[in-house]
Design an enzyme around this catalytic site. Sequence first.
Site, PDB file in Angstrom:
ATOM      1  N   ASP A  10       0.870  -1.190   0.000  1.00 51.26           N
ATOM      2  CA  ASP A  10       0.000   0.000   0.000  1.00 51.26           C
ATOM      3  C   ASP A  10       0.909   1.243   0.000  1.00 51.26           C
ATOM      4  OD1 ASP A  10       0.861  -0.558   2.629  1.00 51.26           O
ATOM      5  OD2 ASP A  10      -0.825   0.524   3.518  1.00 51.26           O
ATOM      6  N   ASP A  15       6.848   0.938   2.237  1.00 48.52           N
ATOM      7  CA  ASP A  15       6.531  -0.005   1.147  1.00 48.52           C
ATOM      8  C   ASP A  15       7.475   0.240  -0.033  1.00 48.52           C
ATOM      9  OD1 ASP A  15       3.382  -0.922   1.816  1.00 48.52           O
ATOM     10  OD2 ASP A  15       3.928   1.068   2.525  1.00 48.52           O
ATOM     11  N   HIS A 254       9.336  -0.491   8.558  1.00 47.59           N
ATOM     12  CA  HIS A 254       8.672  -1.777   8.797  1.00 47.59           C
ATOM     13  C   HIS A 254       8.769  -2.762   7.624  1.00 47.59           C
ATOM     14  CE1 HIS A 254       6.633   0.492  12.041  1.00 47.59           C
ATOM     15  NE2 HIS A 254       6.372   1.419  11.126  1.00 47.59           N
TER      16      HIS A 254
HETATM   17  C1  BDR Z   1       2.529  -0.392   8.646  1.00 48.33           C
HETATM   18  O1  BDR Z   1       1.523   0.570   8.365  1.00 48.33           O
HETATM   19  C2  BDR Z   1       1.893   1.346   7.266  1.00 48.33           C
HETATM   20  O2  BDR Z   1       1.715   2.695   7.537  1.00 48.33           O
HETATM   21  C3  BDR Z   1       3.325   1.011   6.927  1.00 48.33           C
HETATM   22  O3  BDR Z   1       3.527   1.043   5.533  1.00 48.33           O
HETATM   23  C4  BDR Z   1       3.506  -0.372   7.490  1.00 48.33           C
HETATM   24  O4  BDR Z   1       3.151  -1.361   6.557  1.00 48.33           O
HETATM   25  C5  BDR Z   1       3.142  -0.073   9.990  1.00 48.33           C
HETATM   26  O5  BDR Z   1       2.163  -0.055  10.972  1.00 48.33           O
HETATM   27 CA    CA Z   2       2.736  -0.769   4.226  1.00 54.13          CA
END
Ligand code: BDR
Ligand code: CA
Length: 324
Positions: A10, A15, A254
């Site tokens: 997303d 990402d 992340h």
């Molecule tokens: C996740 O939420 C999104 O905002 C980031 O891309 C990640 O996948 C972290 O909580």
């Molecule tokens: Ca994400």
Amino acid sequence: MSRKVILDVDTGSDDAVAIMLAALHPEIDLVAVCSVKGNQPLANTTENTKRVLDLVKSDVPLYKGCKFPVVRDVCPWRIEFDNRATAVDENGKPFYIHQDFNSLPESTRKEEAKPASVFYAEYFAEPKDTTIVAVGPLTNLATAILINPDMVENVEELVIMGGGDIDANSSSCSEFNIFADPEAAQLVFQAGFKRIVLCPLDVTHKAMVTKDDCKRFVEIGTPAALFADKMCQTRIEVHTQCQPLTLPDACALHDPLCIAYLIDPSVITKMEYLHVDVSLSGMTDGATIVDHRYFQNNRNVHICYDGDRKKFVDIMCDAFKLSK
Ligand code: BDR
Ligand code: CA
């Protein structure tokens, strides 16, 4: 031997880094990318994904996914938390960790005709040595399973960024990807995949990227390295102002941690096999409920709790050097 991967995104600042890492690293054979509504509406996440694929000169097929969560949007009575972390720049102007559109040139790339869920359902109609990495809300996967429930037997491994055992970011007890589509997440966790590995906030808040690491990206100087630096600088500013971590001048990145785990599993230094459910109501909506009781007999998720952040950064540097 490289690992075949389908990446569900997303896009999204982190990402974007996950896409670049997957597209560039020789240990990953990127089969397809699927977009989903999450950090931004579907039109934005799809366009942002195309722009990043253009940057790393990847011709991997892109499947557009779901525009809405499976249930959440039809439940107006559900608790809505609007606590999106907002930082301010030196002029007092607010900015977010994910831009509406990233700063890369607009893309002319076309997505595939098939929706992402149909692609998954058909691709996994028979056993495949392919791993799915899902780093956005799990809507595409949940709807694919509704179309073809047998597909879960045919996926080599499913790696998810989402949830938190202790840590949370969207409510006091939920993480964004799970909170954005809790029913989809519960369906996916209970669907019977051969192996699910979950990278929750508990590990991604430890596998941090610092300003010093960004200097390495700048020294590498390739398009991917410089864009990763840009994404991290924004994220570091937002973390510093709104969600400080245990290291100063650092951000969580992340999503690429899931790809790094596939490249070198030793980047994860603590993992436990436990049962995970998703709360579907009230104050705990979207929380991942982890059963730590030793006598449980229905374990379904390998949860990552700690990681080697230096190794993580090294893996990204190796990949970014290959960007032209
Ligand atoms: C996740 O939420 C999104 O905002 C980031 O891309 C990640 O996948 C972290 O909580
Ligand atoms: Ca994400």
